[in-house]
Every structure is written in C-alpha cells, then in structure tokens.
Motif scaffolding. Structure first.
Motif, PDB file in Angstrom:
ATOM      1  N   VAL A 237       0.831  -1.208   0.000  1.00 30.36           N
ATOM      2  CA  VAL A 237       0.000   0.000   0.000  1.00 30.36           C
ATOM      3  C   VAL A 237       0.863   1.254   0.000  1.00 30.36           C
ATOM      4  O   VAL A 237       0.469   2.291  -0.517  1.00 30.36           O
ATOM      5  N   THR A 238       2.071   1.158   0.548  1.00 34.17           N
ATOM      6  CA  THR A 238       2.909   2.350   0.742  1.00 34.17           C
ATOM      7  C   THR A 238       3.861   2.631  -0.415  1.00 34.17           C
ATOM      8  O   THR A 238       4.448   3.704  -0.476  1.00 34.17           O
ATOM      9  N   ILE A 239       4.040   1.668  -1.335  1.00 36.00           N
ATOM     10  CA  ILE A 239       5.007   1.890  -2.418  1.00 36.00           C
ATOM     11  C   ILE A 239       4.345   1.923  -3.791  1.00 36.00           C
ATOM     12  O   ILE A 239       5.007   2.158  -4.792  1.00 36.00           O
ATOM     13  N   SER A 240       3.026   1.677  -3.844  1.00 34.39           N
ATOM     14  CA  SER A 240       2.307   1.713  -5.116  1.00 34.39           C
ATOM     15  C   SER A 240       1.645   3.069  -5.285  1.00 34.39           C
ATOM     16  O   SER A 240       1.048   3.590  -4.344  1.00 34.39           O
ATOM     17  N   GLU A 241       1.749   3.611  -6.493  1.00 30.32           N
ATOM     18  CA  GLU A 241       1.062   4.873  -6.762  1.00 30.32           C
ATOM     19  C   GLU A 241      -0.440   4.629  -6.634  1.00 30.32           C
ATOM     20  O   GLU A 241      -0.957   3.644  -7.145  1.00 30.32           O
ATOM     21  N   PRO A 242      -1.168   5.516  -5.940  1.00 35.28           N
ATOM     22  CA  PRO A 242      -2.607   5.305  -5.752  1.00 35.28           C
ATOM     23  C   PRO A 242      -3.331   5.246  -7.081  1.00 35.28           C
ATOM     24  O   PRO A 242      -3.010   5.997  -8.009  1.00 35.28           O
ATOM     25  N   ASP A 243      -4.286   4.329  -7.171  1.00 36.90           N
ATOM     26  CA  ASP A 243      -5.075   4.184  -8.397  1.00 36.90           C
ATOM     27  C   ASP A 243      -6.050   5.344  -8.485  1.00 36.90           C
ATOM     28  O   ASP A 243      -6.855   5.564  -7.582  1.00 36.90           O
ATOM     29  N   VAL A 244      -5.973   6.114  -9.569  1.00 36.13           N
ATOM     30  CA  VAL A 244      -6.815   7.299  -9.684  1.00 36.13           C
ATOM     31  C   VAL A 244      -8.289   6.938  -9.819  1.00 36.13           C
ATOM     32  O   VAL A 244      -9.143   7.751  -9.525  1.00 36.13           O
ATOM     33  N   GLY A 245      -8.586   5.733 -10.282  1.00 36.82           N
ATOM     34  CA  GLY A 245      -9.945   5.235 -10.239  1.00 36.82           C
ATOM     35  C   GLY A 245     -10.928   5.877 -11.195  1.00 36.82           C
ATOM     36  O   GLY A 245     -12.112   5.613 -11.159  1.00 36.82           O
ATOM     37  N   ASN A 246     -10.477   6.736 -12.081  1.00 38.52           N
ATOM     38  CA  ASN A 246     -11.375   7.384 -13.039  1.00 38.52           C
ATOM     39  C   ASN A 246     -10.719   7.337 -14.406  1.00 38.52           C
ATOM     40  O   ASN A 246      -9.585   7.776 -14.572  1.00 38.52           O
ATOM     41  N   ASP A 247     -11.436   6.834 -15.389  1.00 37.61           N
ATOM     42  CA  ASP A 247     -10.848   6.660 -16.716  1.00 37.61           C
ATOM     43  C   ASP A 247     -10.310   7.959 -17.287  1.00 37.61           C
ATOM     44  O   ASP A 247      -9.309   7.977 -17.982  1.00 37.61           O
ATOM     45  N   ASP A 248     -10.987   9.084 -16.988  1.00 38.95           N
ATOM     46  CA  ASP A 248     -10.528  10.369 -17.520  1.00 38.95           C
ATOM     47  C   ASP A 248      -9.122  10.684 -17.030  1.00 38.95           C
ATOM     48  O   ASP A 248      -8.310  11.280 -17.741  1.00 38.95           O
ATOM     49  N   LYS A 249      -8.822  10.307 -15.782  1.00 37.23           N
ATOM     50  CA  LYS A 249      -7.518  10.617 -15.204  1.00 37.23           C
ATOM     51  C   LYS A 249      -6.412   9.758 -15.797  1.00 37.23           C
ATOM     52  O   LYS A 249      -5.248  10.037 -15.603  1.00 37.23           O
ATOM     53  N   HIS A 250      -6.801   8.684 -16.492  1.00 41.42           N
ATOM     54  CA  HIS A 250      -5.798   7.810 -17.085  1.00 41.42           C
ATOM     55  C   HIS A 250      -5.293   8.337 -18.421  1.00 41.42           C
ATOM     56  O   HIS A 250      -4.375   7.773 -18.995  1.00 41.42           O
ATOM     57  N   THR A 251      -5.908   9.393 -18.942  1.00 36.51           N
ATOM     58  CA  THR A 251      -5.453   9.920 -20.225  1.00 36.51           C
ATOM     59  C   THR A 251      -4.070  10.522 -20.076  1.00 36.51           C
ATOM     60  O   THR A 251      -3.712  11.044 -19.015  1.00 36.51           O
ATOM     61  N   LEU A 252      -3.293  10.477 -21.133  1.00 38.34           N
ATOM     62  CA  LEU A 252      -1.943  11.043 -21.093  1.00 38.34           C
ATOM     63  C   LEU A 252      -1.985  12.546 -20.871  1.00 38.34           C
ATOM     64  O   LEU A 252      -1.089  13.104 -20.239  1.00 38.34           O
ATOM     65  N   LEU A 253      -3.025  13.204 -21.376  1.00 36.85           N
ATOM     66  CA  LEU A 253      -3.170  14.647 -21.175  1.00 36.85           C
ATOM     67  C   LEU A 253      -3.260  14.962 -19.683  1.00 36.85           C
ATOM     68  O   LEU A 253      -2.568  15.857 -19.179  1.00 36.85           O
ATOM     69  N   ALA A 254      -4.081  14.181 -18.963  1.00 38.99           N
ATOM     70  CA  ALA A 254      -4.243  14.394 -17.523  1.00 38.99           C
ATOM     71  C   ALA A 254      -2.978  14.006 -16.769  1.00 38.99           C
ATOM     72  O   ALA A 254      -2.571  14.693 -15.817  1.00 38.99           O
ATOM     73  N   LYS A 255      -2.341  12.912 -17.180  1.00 39.84           N
ATOM     74  CA  LYS A 255      -1.117  12.480 -16.492  1.00 39.84           C
ATOM     75  C   LYS A 255       0.002  13.500 -16.650  1.00 39.84           C
ATOM     76  O   LYS A 255       0.742  13.782 -15.704  1.00 39.84           O
ATOM     77  N   ASN A 256       0.135  14.036 -17.853  1.00 43.50           N
ATOM     78  CA  ASN A 256       1.175  15.042 -18.076  1.00 43.50           C
ATOM     79  C   ASN A 256       0.925  16.289 -17.242  1.00 43.50           C
ATOM     80  O   ASN A 256       1.850  16.885 -16.693  1.00 43.50           O
ATOM     81  N   ASN A 651      -8.081   8.109 -37.072  1.00 44.02           N
ATOM     82  CA  ASN A 651      -9.488   8.385 -36.802  1.00 44.02           C
ATOM     83  C   ASN A 651      -9.973   7.839 -35.467  1.00 44.02           C
ATOM     84  O   ASN A 651     -10.962   8.317 -34.917  1.00 44.02           O
ATOM     85  N   ILE A 652      -9.301   6.810 -34.923  1.00 46.22           N
ATOM     86  CA  ILE A 652      -9.813   6.166 -33.696  1.00 46.22           C
ATOM     87  C   ILE A 652      -9.262   6.792 -32.422  1.00 46.22           C
ATOM     88  O   ILE A 652      -9.608   6.352 -31.327  1.00 46.22           O
ATOM     89  N   ILE A 653      -8.410   7.814 -32.554  1.00 43.71           N
ATOM     90  CA  ILE A 653      -7.855   8.470 -31.361  1.00 43.71           C
ATOM     91  C   ILE A 653      -7.959   9.987 -31.514  1.00 43.71           C
ATOM     92  O   ILE A 653      -8.036  10.512 -32.613  1.00 43.71           O
ATOM     93  N   ASN A 654      -7.975  10.678 -30.373  1.00 46.78           N
ATOM     94  CA  ASN A 654      -7.805  12.129 -30.346  1.00 46.78           C
ATOM     95  C   ASN A 654      -7.087  12.478 -29.051  1.00 46.78           C
ATOM     96  O   ASN A 654      -6.894  11.616 -28.184  1.00 46.78           O
ATOM     97  N   VAL A 655      -6.699  13.725 -28.911  1.00 43.83           N
ATOM     98  CA  VAL A 655      -5.869  14.104 -27.763  1.00 43.83           C
ATOM     99  C   VAL A 655      -6.561  13.805 -26.443  1.00 43.83           C
ATOM    100  O   VAL A 655      -5.936  13.338 -25.487  1.00 43.83           O
ATOM    101  N   GLN A 656      -7.881  14.052 -26.386  1.00 44.80           N
ATOM    102  CA  GLN A 656      -8.588  13.852 -25.114  1.00 44.80           C
ATOM    103  C   GLN A 656      -8.681  12.384 -24.714  1.00 44.80           C
ATOM    104  O   GLN A 656      -8.848  12.079 -23.531  1.00 44.80           O
ATOM    105  N   THR A 657      -8.597  11.471 -25.675  1.00 45.28           N
ATOM    106  CA  THR A 657      -8.764  10.052 -25.350  1.00 45.28           C
ATOM    107  C   THR A 657      -7.455   9.263 -25.391  1.00 45.28           C
ATOM    108  O   THR A 657      -7.463   8.046 -25.214  1.00 45.28           O
ATOM    109  N   LEU A 658      -6.332   9.936 -25.621  1.00 43.16           N
ATOM    110  CA  LEU A 658      -5.043   9.225 -25.662  1.00 43.16           C
ATOM    111  C   LEU A 658      -4.688   8.657 -24.296  1.00 43.16           C
ATOM    112  O   LEU A 658      -4.732   9.355 -23.281  1.00 43.16           O
TER     113      LEU A 658
END
Length: 774
Positions: A237-256, A651-658
């Motif tokens: 529990v102490t060495i794993s990055e907490p799971d953000v738990g929301n698909d939107d937060k998993h986007t590269l835009l949000a991670k960056n 066509n199957i990707i865009n910046v918001q869904t990367l």
C-alpha cells in the motif's frame, strides 16, 4: 444530566418514548461537532440499564462504562480485560458473518452490536487504552498484557470491517497509525497489528511516509521470515502509486498535467528509496520468494497458521484452503526433517501438504508484488542488480514445476491491472504475480538473459555464429554464475505451459507479456530464432486463427508478441506463409487484425517496418523469394492497404482520449508517414488523407485531429527520455528523424507540400485551436 441532554429529563413525561433516539442523536452530533456527550461513561448507569432492552443495546454501553472505570492509569487492567472479553465475543460474531457472507455493506441494521460499541465511544476508549503507555513520563514504559493488546486490536479490526467510518477515523490519527507500527515488535501481537494497519492504510487519504516510522530499519530486521512476508502486505500500500480510479484521469493529457503539478518524487517513490536503504531487505525478500515449502515449516508454523486463519480476511482464500485440505490426503512421506514435529503433534494439527503449499503461496504473492513494484520504480537498475546478485531468477526456476506451475489451474477471470484488487484464488494470484515479475524483469534490460540456462545461452551464441552476425553485447556480458540451473530456463518453461493453456485463459495474456518483454528493445535475430525454433510463431497463429479465442486481452498480447517475434526476420515471414497457407486462413487473420486496431497496431507497425527493410535487401535471393511469396508482405505492399490503416489509426484516437494503451496508434501512423517521407511520398499520403475527408464529407476533421495529436506528441515525447529510447529501439529509426518528421508535418508554411496545414482549406483550419492550451 440536564445540561447534557436538554432542560427536560430524558426519562420523564412526553420525552420518555424518544429517549433512545435522543441519546443516539446526541452521540451522533458529538461525533460531527466534537462537542457534547461522546461516550457512554458520561451517562448514568441506571439510565443505560433502563433503556438497554428496549433499544436492543445488549448491555454494550454498560460494559463500556465498566471498561472505562477499570482502565484508569496505574490501575490493574485484569478487570478491564475481563469486560473487554465479553464485548469481544459479542462483536466477533458480527465480524465473522461479514467475512463469510460476501462482505455486506457496513451499516447499523446489519451489525447493530458493533455500531452501538462505536456510537458509545468504544473505539476511542480502546485507542486510549492501547496508547496509554506512551503517555507516561516514566523512563521505563509500563508493559501491557499481550492478550489484552490482542483483544483490543481484535475488537478494533472488527469495528473497522463492520462499521462505516471507523477505519477512516482511525486513519486520520497519524499518532495512532505510527504507534501501531511499534506494536509489531512483539511477535505475539504482530499479526493482529499488521491486519489492522493494512485495513487503515487502505483508506488513508495521504500515503504514510515510511521514514516517519520509529526505527523502521531495526523493526524490519527484527522480523522473522513469516512476519516479513506479512509486512509486505502493508508495504504494497505504501510503495504503489494510488489508483486514480477514473478513466478520464488515465489519459496522457491528464497524467502530463499532473506531472507538471507534482514535479518532486511522490510519496510512493520516497518510500521505495526508504525500503532499499534497509540493510539486507531485498536479499531477505529474494530468499522468501525462492524458498521451498519444506524450508518454511519451522517450529512456529502451526501457531502462525492458526493465527493466519483467525485473521484471514479473504473468504475465497479460506475456501481454497479448506477445499484442498479435504481433497488431498496427508502426505507424511514427503515431510522433511523440519516437519518432523508434525508427526508427534495432535491429530488436529497434522496438516496436509497442500495446505502448507497454499500457505506458502500466500506469502510469495505479497513478496513478488513488492519486488515487482520496486522493479518498475526509479531505482530499477539498483533493484535489478540486487535481484541478480541474490539469484532470484534461478531460485524461481527451481520452484517452477514443484510450486509455481505444479498443476493446471483454470483461469478465465478478467485480466487485472497492476494496482487493482484481485479476488482470485491464491494459486491464480501467485501465477499472475510471478508472470508480472518476469515481465518487469525482462523489459528493456540486459539481465533478461538470466532467464536462460547455460546451454540455452550457448544456443544463442551458435545462432549468431551461423548467421554470421555479432553476439548481442548483453549476452556476452551475462554472468553465467547467475543464470538458471537445470535442463530448462524460465523462459523455456513459460513457453511449455503457455501451449497447454485453454484459448481464453487469462494466463495466456500474462505469459505472452512475459515472453514479449524478453524480445522488446533493440531487435535481436538470435533471440527471435531461439523462440521460433520452439514453435512459438505457429502456436500464436493457431491461437489467433484456429483456436476460437475471443478474449481481446489475450489477442492483443499475441498480436504484440507476434510483432516482436517477426520484426525484420525473414525466416519468421517464411514460417508465417507456411502456416497461413489458404486464402481462408489469411482472411481470418486479417479479420482479427481489423476487428480492433488498438489491439493489433503494433503488429501492423512490425509488418510495415519489415517490408521497408526487405525492399532494400533485394540482392538477397532468400528475401526476394519471401517477398514474392508471402501473402502478408504482398498485402501490406499495396499502397491502398497502408492508406486504409493510416486513415483508421488517425481516426480512432484524439488528444482527449489518448492513453498509454492507445498512444501506440499515433506512433504507428507516424511510422507509416516517416517511411513515406524517406521515399519522397509524404505529399501523396497527406493528399490522400485530404481526399478521404472530402469523400466522407467532413473536410478538415481528420487532418486537424492529426495536427493536434502531433502537437501533443511533441510535448509528451520530447521530455521523456525512456519513451524516446523505446521508439528508436523498436523501429530502428533514429529519434532525431521522428522529431524532424513531426516538425515538418506541423510546419506553418502553407506552401510546403509536407506540412499538414497545406492540405486543410482555410475555412476548416484549427477546429481545436485551444485544445492544448494550459
């Protein structure tokens, strides 16, 4: 009491019927405001006794008052302990029903006794009793009775699992959380303490800092191997990055964006460094991970196992233990000298070998998880060096047949991510964690050759010599004393069990990932031929074309593995054509690829890159022959097919869904255009994209989307050394050419035939101009 409960007595007149609800209301309000009455000790015993039967409190408030009165500082706690035992027996039944009945939602109606105990201040009182020795001014701290401590911890844990909010309230008390770690020095209370800490840390808003635990190094070094394995449950529990738990937060835009806000190392990363600085920590984990079952059954095994059952919080695990205990007879003939004490113990203590195995498997799951997380952290090279030095891989290889894959285990569950909770059986969890560890160990690291034995290393050398190519430097530098023993290395063993798995088994996903990680990085012809000679390509093609496999996860892992296995390897394409020997088979293969390009695009990239290289080797008769005969290469050689893949990839990707999963589609589309640019055909491809837009009646959309994707690509990759290295190694295209091509495509000069802007008509320019603005 009038000042506490209002101007009217709660037990007179018209208020009498609402006495219970008034008391409860006052207690509930005090928990929120911190003011007013907070525990049963503030109410007269007579009042509590009078209302007890009607309110169905089962004497708990009165018992709490007696517990409070008998637990003052410097008092004899033996009386307090007797009251606590009575309370514990009432609460333990509710906790047991919670564990065995599919973990209902914790609420008052389901667990009334535990709710009443917490409502009347029982949780706070037990915390006070436990922490009382820390409040004394005496140099020599008074020692509490071990059984009293165990019962306090037991009741607190029962409250945590049965009453909503208790765990969170305990987690908010940093002083109590750190104090609990000090209780772990006592072997008699260790398991109860560890279980409670694990539950608390699981809901704690801020990750605990391990360096804040008093004398952490000494604490860990004092643990025996069983305790260390249990401690790994807490460490996870102490060495794993907490799971953000929301698909939107998993986007590269949000991670960056998150990385920009949090430039400094995370608490998990700091905790990883803290662990690595504990002398002997990694070495002991390696010994735990590789020890045999017979080595684990020392003198304390029976007592420890009994405690484990008492504190087991996973009903599935308990079911598995009991099922295996009834399925297999006692195997006294296999007992080692360490287990000889079992023969003389009472019959009820004579445990089947299978139960010892599952017990050991539970430990290893936790240990392998911690090692896996450390392998993926910033100190990866340091961890790698230690795991090699302490012979983790040879040790796991020796356990493979007897423990890790000792028998077939059905697995058709959902594939879990790294940080997701898993309700699998111990055997399934163990196998998955083992495969995850091998994947992390092999991925882009020269130590991957430790997965082979000496004979297999010699085979790689012979393959290179026969092909008249130099041996890979990492192979030459491999320390032969640290490789696998026996007739087979770990990699070969994984291939063997992979071929036996049912088509949709999720083990196939992890097995393919582990093998693929061995191939990833700079392409090695010898590595590929080593696996081709063992029939891997034919097996993969059977699974994709003929097995009826429908699992997208498994198919994706096989597409990725097939791409690494075939890339730049003319022998692999020849084998492919031999297996896919009918139009029907080839059409089935194409259908699988086209059904989900997100899953198969890495294979598409491999074919495009390989075709480009083979077309430059026309002086080689073998290459020319395969180029003319291979249906797959012929298919990709047709420009209309490459354009079709390019259209769909963009066509199957865009910046918001990367995401990390689908960003490969962007890179595959870039590979197609880079190779076109090399042949001065980039304008032809860009014009084809423009014509496609107009044919589909959405002018500008495709090219504007691609323009935004490339702008994001620059931000994402130009600041990430590892990603850029991976792109270069996997494509054999210098990263400078990647950057240059993206810059050319994003050029502002509308007269340039290689700039996207030249192919977007003015009215449709910059549909998403502000998309990437901060």
């Amino acid at each position: 009491m009038a000042t506490l409960l209002g101007s009217e007595s709660p037990c007179t007149g018209g208020k009498r019927r609402n006495c219970h609800s008034n008391i409860v209301t006052k207690f509930t309000a005090s928990k929120i405001t911190g003011q007013g009455i907070s525990r049963g000790t503030q109410l007269p015993v007579g009042l509590l006794q009078e209302r007890d039967k009607r309110a169905k409190w089962h004497g708990i408030p009165v018992l709490l008052q007696k517990l409070y009165e008998s637990s003052h500082p410097n008092s004899d706690l033996s009386h307090a302990h007797s009251f606590l035992k009575v309370l514990s027996s009432q609460l333990s039944m509710e906790a047991m029903s919670f564990v065995t009945e599919d973990r209902k939602t914790a609420q008052e109606s389901t667990f009334p006794n535990t709710h009443t105990f917490d409502l009347f201040g029982g949780v706070d009182l037990l915390v006070e009793i436990l922490m009382r020795p820390t409040l004394t001014m005496q140099k020599k701290k008074p020692k509490m009775n071990d059984d009293l401590v165990k019962d306090c911890l037991s009741v607190l844990y029962n409250c945590c699992i049965c009453t909503e909010g208790v765990t969170k309230s305990l987690a908010a008390r940093d002083d109590f959380v750190l104090f609990l770690f000090t209780l772990m020095t006592n072997k008699k209370t260790f398991l109860q303490t560890a279980t409670l800490i694990e539950d608390i840390l699981g809901v704690k808003k801020e990750m605990i800092q391990l360096e804040g635990i008093p004398n952490l190094s000494g604490l860990v070094q004092s643990f025996d191997q069983q305790q260390l394995a249990n401690f790994c449950r807490i460490l996870s529990v102490t060495i794993s990055e907490p799971d953000v738990g929301n698909d939107d937060k998993h986007t590269l835009l949000a991670k960056n964006a998150q990385q920009k806000r949090n430039a400094s190392p995370s608490r998990a990363e700091v905790n990883q460094v803290t662990l690595l600085n504990i002398p002997g920590f990694i070495e002991r984990l390696c010994k735990l991970a590789t020890r045999k079952v017979s080595e684990a059954t020392g003198a304390n095994f029976l007592q420890e196992l009994e405690d484990w059952y008492t504190w087991l919080d996973n009903a599935l695990v308990l079911d598995a233990l009991m099922q295996m205990a009834t399925e297999e007879p006692e195997q006294s003939s296999t007992e080692s000298s360490d287990e000889s004490s079992l023969a003389t113990s009472p019959l009820r203590h004579r445990l089947p070998q299978s139960m010892k195995i599952v017990h050991e498997i539970m430990y290893k799951v936790e240990v392998l998880y911690v090692l896996c997380v450390l392998l993926m952290g910033r100190q990866r090279n340091q961890v790698h060096k230690m795991l090699a030095e302490f012979r983790l891989i040879p040790g796991l290889n020796n356990l493979f047949d007897k423990l890790i894959w000792r028998k077939y285990t059905a697995s058709n569950h959902v594939v879990h991510g790294q940080n997701e909770n898993c309700d699998c059986s111990p055997e399934i969890s163990f196998k998955i964690q083992f495969l995850r560890l091998l994947q992390s160990f092999s991925d882009h690291h020269e130590n991957k050759y430790l997965l082979l034995n000496s004979q297999e290393l010699n085979e790689l050398s012979a393959i290179s010599m026969k092909a008249n190519i130099p041996e890979v430097e990492a192979l030459v530098n491999t320390d032969r004393s640290l490789v696998c023993d026996g007739k087979k290395g770990l990699l070969t063993r994984i291939l063997t069990v992979m071929k036996r798995e049912p088509p949709d088994s999720s083990f196939r996903f992890w097995q393919a990932r582990a093998v693929e990680s061995f191939l990833r990085g700079a392409t090695s012809y010898a590595d590929q031929m080593f696996l081709l000679k063992r029939g891997l390509l034919e097996h993969i093609l059977f699974c994709i074309i003929d097995s009826g496999c429908t699992s997208r996860d498994v198919l994706q892992s096989y597409f990725d593995l097939l791409g690494e296995l075939m890339k730049f390897n003319i022998d692999a394409f020849k084998r492919f054509n031999k297996y896919v020997n009918t139009p029907e088979k080839f059409q089935t293969f194409l259908t699988q690829i086209n059904s989900s390009l997100v899953d198969s695009n890495m294979l598409v990239r491999c074919i495009v890159l390989s075709l480009d290289r083979f077309e430059s080797q026309t002086e080689d008769v073998k290459v020319v022959e395969v180029l003319s005969e291979c249906c797959l290469l012929s298919y990709m050689a047709r420009v209309e097919n490459r354009l079709s893949f390019l259209f769909r990839l963009i066509n199957i990707i865009n910046v918001q869904t990367l995401t990390q999963e689908n960003v490969s589609c962007l890179n595959t589309s870039l590979v197609i255009l880079m190779l076109a640019r090399r042949k001065a055909k980039l304008p032809f491809y860009l014009n084809a994209l423009r014509e496609k837009e107009y044919a589909e009646k959405y002018p500008g959309c495709l090219l504007n989307n691609f323009h935004n994707l490339l702008r994001f690509w620059q931000r994402h990759y130009l600041n990430k050394d590892k990603d850029s290295t991976c792109l270069e190694n996997s494509s054999c295209i210098p990263f400078s050419y990647w950057k240059e091509t993206v810059s050319v495509l994003l050029g502002l000069d509308r007269t340039s035939l290689c700039a996207i802007a030249s192919y977007i008509d003015e009215p449709f320019m910059d549909l998403d101009r502000d998309l990437l603005e901060d």
